[in-house]
Design a protein around this motif. Structure first.
Motif, short mmCIF file in Angstrom:
data_model
loop_
_atom_site.label_atom_id
_atom_site.label_comp_id
_atom_site.label_asym_id
_atom_site.label_seq_id
_atom_site.Cartn_x
_atom_site.Cartn_y
_atom_site.Cartn_z
N ASP A 33 42.05 35.14 34.05
CA ASP A 33 40.93 35.36 34.77
C ASP A 33 40.53 36.57 34.71
O ASP A 33 41.11 37.85 34.83
N PRO A 34 39.04 36.84 34.35
CA PRO A 34 38.41 38.03 34.05
C PRO A 34 38.63 38.99 35.35
O PRO A 34 38.47 40.19 35.05
N ARG A 35 38.92 38.34 36.66
CA ARG A 35 38.59 39.27 37.69
C ARG A 35 40.27 40.03 37.91
O ARG A 35 40.30 40.75 38.62
N ASP A 36 41.16 39.58 37.08
CA ASP A 36 42.53 39.88 37.10
C ASP A 36 42.88 41.04 36.36
O ASP A 36 43.12 40.95 35.33
N GLY A 37 42.70 42.24 37.11
CA GLY A 37 42.66 43.63 36.23
C GLY A 37 43.81 43.89 35.38
O GLY A 37 43.71 44.47 34.64
N GLU A 38 44.83 43.54 36.25
CA GLU A 38 46.11 43.87 35.53
C GLU A 38 46.43 43.10 34.37
O GLU A 38 46.65 43.54 33.07
N ALA A 39 46.09 41.59 34.42
CA ALA A 39 46.16 40.81 33.37
C ALA A 39 45.20 41.18 32.37
O ALA A 39 45.49 41.09 30.81
N VAL A 40 43.94 41.44 32.52
CA VAL A 40 43.04 41.69 31.55
C VAL A 40 43.56 43.08 30.83
O VAL A 40 43.24 43.12 29.65
N ALA A 41 43.95 43.99 31.64
CA ALA A 41 44.45 45.37 30.97
C ALA A 41 45.34 45.05 29.91
O ALA A 41 45.46 45.60 28.83
N GLY A 42 46.45 44.04 29.98
CA GLY A 42 47.26 43.75 29.05
C GLY A 42 46.69 43.02 28.06
O GLY A 42 47.26 43.31 26.78
N VAL A 43 45.86 42.14 28.05
CA VAL A 43 45.23 41.47 26.88
C VAL A 43 44.28 42.51 26.21
O VAL A 43 44.49 42.87 25.04
N CYS A 44 43.81 43.61 26.87
CA CYS A 44 42.88 44.67 26.11
C CYS A 44 43.67 45.56 25.24
O CYS A 44 43.40 45.88 24.20
N GLU A 45 44.92 45.82 25.85
CA GLU A 45 45.96 46.61 25.05
C GLU A 45 46.02 45.89 23.71
O GLU A 45 46.24 46.87 22.73
N GLU A 46 46.11 44.84 23.49
CA GLU A 46 46.55 44.17 22.56
C GLU A 46 45.55 43.84 21.56
O GLU A 46 45.39 43.53 20.30
N ALA A 47 44.09 43.62 22.20
CA ALA A 47 42.92 43.33 21.45
C ALA A 47 42.73 44.32 20.53
O ALA A 47 42.51 45.49 20.68
#
Ligand code: DC
Length: 223
Positions: A50-64
């Motif tokens: 969910d793009p509103r889930d900041g923590e999960a998004v941060a995790g994906v972004c770190e690997e992106a």
């Protein structure tokens, strides 16, 4: 020092197409920073997060692995080795990008990458926080805007041309929602830098806007 021109403004102000035309006139590159946030958003959607889930998004972004390269002067945006330039223009990605771009972890990574790119060539860089954050020392800063109704009307016409029959009222309310998200987020909200020149394109043709921006650049850098 490479030539750096910052263009910020809200959704549908025509930043991207105007920036392309100005860059062409000046024989410099155009960095569309929104495309980088869109690439992160695509990665987030593909991960089922969910793009509103900041923590999960941060995790994906770190690997992106968001990359930008140029082919015949045109920007290609990549996720790793995959060219996602065409895939990031959907409504789903637009909506997700607006959420994803509010998280500080995402912004930190993108801003760092944008500053590095800006050092490599003469560039016109468009986004929301270029003049206020990414390149605070840029010698030329433009804030390009138009009334929400005019921006929605342009977006509506563009969509109609592509066969999308979304009603005008709906286009306007989606635009107002994205404006409000971009302007009211805590980290690097969209606003006009104090030293930016305001260009209100509501009653201007694209050619007039391009001429106005080129004139501002030439005043600073010379012809
Ligand atoms: O310009 P655009 O519509 O392609 O941008 C996509 C999203 O990314 C938009 O919701 C705002 C965000 N963005 C940002 O926060 N900072 C930037 N420098 C560029 C875009």
């Amino acid at each position: 020092m490479p030539m750096n021109i910052a263009i910020d403004g809200p959704v549908g102000a025509g930043k991207s197409s105007i920036a392309d035309l100005v860059a062409e006139r000046l024989h410099i590159l155009h960095l569309d920073t929104g495309a980088m946030y869109r690439a992160v958003a695509l990665d987030v959607l593909r991960s089922g997060i969910d793009p509103r889930d900041g923590e999960a998004v941060a995790g994906v972004c770190e690997e992106a692995d968001v990359r930008v390269r140029y082919e015949n002067g045109a920007q290609r945006t990549l996720l790793g080795d995959e060219d996602v330039t065409g895939l990031i223009r959907t409504k789903e990605v637009s909506a997700a990008a607006s959420h994803v771009s509010k998280w500080p972890a995402v912004r930190r990574r993108m801003v760092r990458a944008q500053r590095e790119l800006a050092k490599t060539a003469d560039m016109l860089i468009d986004g929301r926080d270029i003049g206020t954050n990414v390149l605070v020392d840029a010698p030329v800063k433009i804030y390009l805007t138009a009334t929400p109704e005019e921006r929605a009307r342009r977006r509506y016409m563009q969509q109609m041309e592509k066969g999308d029959t979304t009603p005008y009222e709906q286009v306007l309310s989606a635009l107002n929602e994205r404006d409000s998200q971009d302007m009211n987020r805590e980290t690097d909200p969209l606003r006009q830098a104090e030293d930016a020149v305001l260009v209100d394109s509501t009653r201007m043709t694209p050619e007039q806007v391009v001429d106005a921006i080129v004139a501002i650049v030439e005043e600073v850098y010379g012809k």
